[in-house]
Design a protein around this motif. Structure first.
Motif, mmCIF file in Angstrom:
data_model
loop_
_atom_site.group_PDB
_atom_site.id
_atom_site.type_symbol
_atom_site.label_atom_id
_atom_site.label_comp_id
_atom_site.label_asym_id
_atom_site.label_seq_id
_atom_site.Cartn_x
_atom_site.Cartn_y
_atom_site.Cartn_z
ATOM 1 N N HIS A 154 0.923 -1.037 -0.149
ATOM 2 C CA HIS A 154 -0.091 -0.013 0.050
ATOM 3 C C HIS A 154 0.895 1.208 0.095
ATOM 4 C CE1 HIS A 154 -1.935 -3.340 2.228
ATOM 5 N NE2 HIS A 154 -3.270 -2.875 1.952
ATOM 6 N N PRO A 155 0.599 2.339 -0.978
ATOM 7 C CA PRO A 155 1.235 3.496 -0.763
ATOM 8 C C PRO A 155 0.862 4.274 0.696
ATOM 9 C CG PRO A 155 -0.733 3.790 -2.304
ATOM 10 C CD PRO A 155 -0.464 2.183 -1.999
ATOM 11 N N LEU A 156 1.811 4.831 1.257
ATOM 12 C CA LEU A 156 1.304 5.635 2.518
ATOM 13 C C LEU A 156 1.283 6.987 2.430
ATOM 14 C CD1 LEU A 156 3.797 3.555 5.004
ATOM 15 C CD2 LEU A 156 1.502 3.006 4.501
ATOM 16 N N VAL A 157 0.378 7.374 3.271
ATOM 17 C CA VAL A 157 0.081 8.888 3.296
ATOM 18 C C VAL A 157 0.417 9.421 4.539
ATOM 19 C CG1 VAL A 157 -1.515 10.850 2.769
ATOM 20 C CG2 VAL A 157 -1.778 8.877 1.462
ATOM 21 N N PHE A 158 1.571 10.316 4.672
ATOM 22 C CA PHE A 158 2.042 10.910 5.641
ATOM 23 C C PHE A 158 1.649 12.232 5.930
ATOM 24 C CE2 PHE A 158 4.890 7.175 5.135
ATOM 25 C CZ PHE A 158 5.144 6.885 6.479
ATOM 26 N N MET A 159 1.445 12.772 7.305
ATOM 27 C CA MET A 159 1.477 13.986 7.857
ATOM 28 C C MET A 159 2.797 14.411 8.027
ATOM 29 S SD MET A 159 -1.481 14.423 10.474
ATOM 30 C CE MET A 159 -3.385 14.448 10.093
ATOM 31 N N ALA A 160 3.147 15.849 7.626
ATOM 32 C CA ALA A 160 4.466 16.445 7.917
ATOM 33 C C ALA A 160 4.375 17.558 8.090
ATOM 34 C CB ALA A 160 5.500 16.057 6.732
ATOM 35 N N LYS A 161 5.606 18.043 8.753
ATOM 36 C CA LYS A 161 5.580 19.440 9.519
ATOM 37 C C LYS A 161 5.692 20.497 8.132
ATOM 38 C CE LYS A 161 10.174 19.379 11.158
ATOM 39 N NZ LYS A 161 11.245 19.502 12.413
ATOM 40 N N ALA A 162 5.141 21.560 8.173
ATOM 41 C CA ALA A 162 5.030 22.325 7.097
ATOM 42 C C ALA A 162 6.336 22.957 6.684
ATOM 43 C CB ALA A 162 4.094 23.476 7.378
ATOM 44 N N GLU A 163 7.416 22.986 7.687
ATOM 45 C CA GLU A 163 8.751 23.660 7.295
ATOM 46 C C GLU A 163 9.312 22.630 6.288
ATOM 47 O OE1 GLU A 163 7.501 24.779 11.218
ATOM 48 O OE2 GLU A 163 7.316 22.920 10.362
ATOM 49 N N LEU A 164 8.895 21.185 6.454
ATOM 50 C CA LEU A 164 9.798 20.382 5.285
ATOM 51 C C LEU A 164 9.367 20.878 4.190
ATOM 52 C CD1 LEU A 164 9.638 17.018 7.510
ATOM 53 C CD2 LEU A 164 11.594 18.575 7.220
ATOM 54 N N PHE A 165 8.391 21.308 3.671
ATOM 55 C CA PHE A 165 7.786 21.446 2.270
ATOM 56 C C PHE A 165 8.500 22.595 1.664
ATOM 57 C CE2 PHE A 165 4.480 18.626 4.197
ATOM 58 C CZ PHE A 165 4.161 17.989 2.987
ATOM 59 N N LYS A 166 9.139 23.372 2.392
ATOM 60 C CA LYS A 166 9.731 24.488 2.182
ATOM 61 C C LYS A 166 11.301 24.307 1.566
ATOM 62 C CE LYS A 166 7.203 27.611 4.914
ATOM 63 N NZ LYS A 166 7.216 28.429 6.106
ATOM 64 N N ILE A 167 11.744 23.161 1.953
ATOM 65 C CA ILE A 167 12.972 22.609 1.436
ATOM 66 C C ILE A 167 12.954 22.289 0.125
ATOM 67 C CG2 ILE A 167 15.123 21.010 1.832
ATOM 68 C CD1 ILE A 167 13.742 20.914 4.807
ATOM 69 N N PRO A 168 13.930 22.806 -0.828
ATOM 70 C CA PRO A 168 13.859 22.533 -2.307
ATOM 71 C C PRO A 168 14.019 20.976 -2.159
ATOM 72 C CG PRO A 168 15.280 24.412 -1.838
ATOM 73 C CD PRO A 168 14.973 23.967 -0.422
#
Length: 198
Positions: A59-73
């Protein structure tokens, strides 16, 4: 469940890298349903936990992650492509919870770390209530998992990823209007993770 092409490619690459760096052992892979949504919960030891959890799953897993990580190129781009969604800590609102419920109701696998943050010592922290709230609102089973290794995560370290028997949310007797039942249920789920570590 068929894995998306990009997810399959990324998992293949991660599996090859993990095999070179670590010595991983997987147990309890037969405890997953063939289809339907579920919630996978695990202790949080390291930054590579999300990768380790999904290496051998169908199964492909869907994760919650802190918003700061999405700002990393690059990292942010990859996380979005792999289905992760961001959570802003300290900011009110129910968008993350609503998305999590929607994810499970769509028959997907939602992966959560009940502790909310990494434990550098390996000792389990107090669980957050989100897991049992989502389970109560979706009726989804909860599958406990545990990642264990001695000391720090070093080259060729032996890592055991163990998946436990599904937990039916009905057995947790969760009353969303009663905080004490939510807290008790969250502790019960955390205890199931603790047992997998022993």
């Amino acid at each position: 469940m068929k894995l998306p092409l990009f997810y399959r490619f990324a998992r293949t690459v991660c599996a090859a890298v993990a095999a070179l760096i670590y010595n991983c052992k997987f147990e309890g892979l037969n405890n997953f349903p063939e289809d339907g949504g579920f919630i996978l919960v695990c202790n949080h030891r390291s930054y590579v936990d999300p990768v380790l959890l999904g290496l051998r799953l169908k199964h492909p897993l869907v994760f919650m992650a802190k918003a700061e990580l999405f700002k990393i190129p690059v990292l942010g781009f990859l996380m979005k492509k792999l289905g992760a969604f961001e959570v802003s800590r300290g900011i009110g609102g129910t968008s993350a919870l609503d998305f999590a419920i929607k994810t499970v109701n769509e028959g997907k696998a939602l992966a959560l770390f009940p502790e909310g943050t990494r434990s550098k010592t390996g000792e389990l922290k107090k669980p957050k209530s989100g897991v049992v709230v989502i389970a109560a609102q979706t009726g989804s089973i909860i599958i406990p998992a545990a990642i264990s290794f001695q000391g720090k995560l070093r080259f060729r370290r032996r890592i055991t990823i163990r998946y436990g028997k599904p937990i039916d949310p009905k057995t947790l007797k969760i009353d969303l209007t009663d905080r004490s039942t939510i807290r008790t249920a969250a502790n019960t789920v955390m205890n199931s993770i603790s047992e997998l570590l022993e």
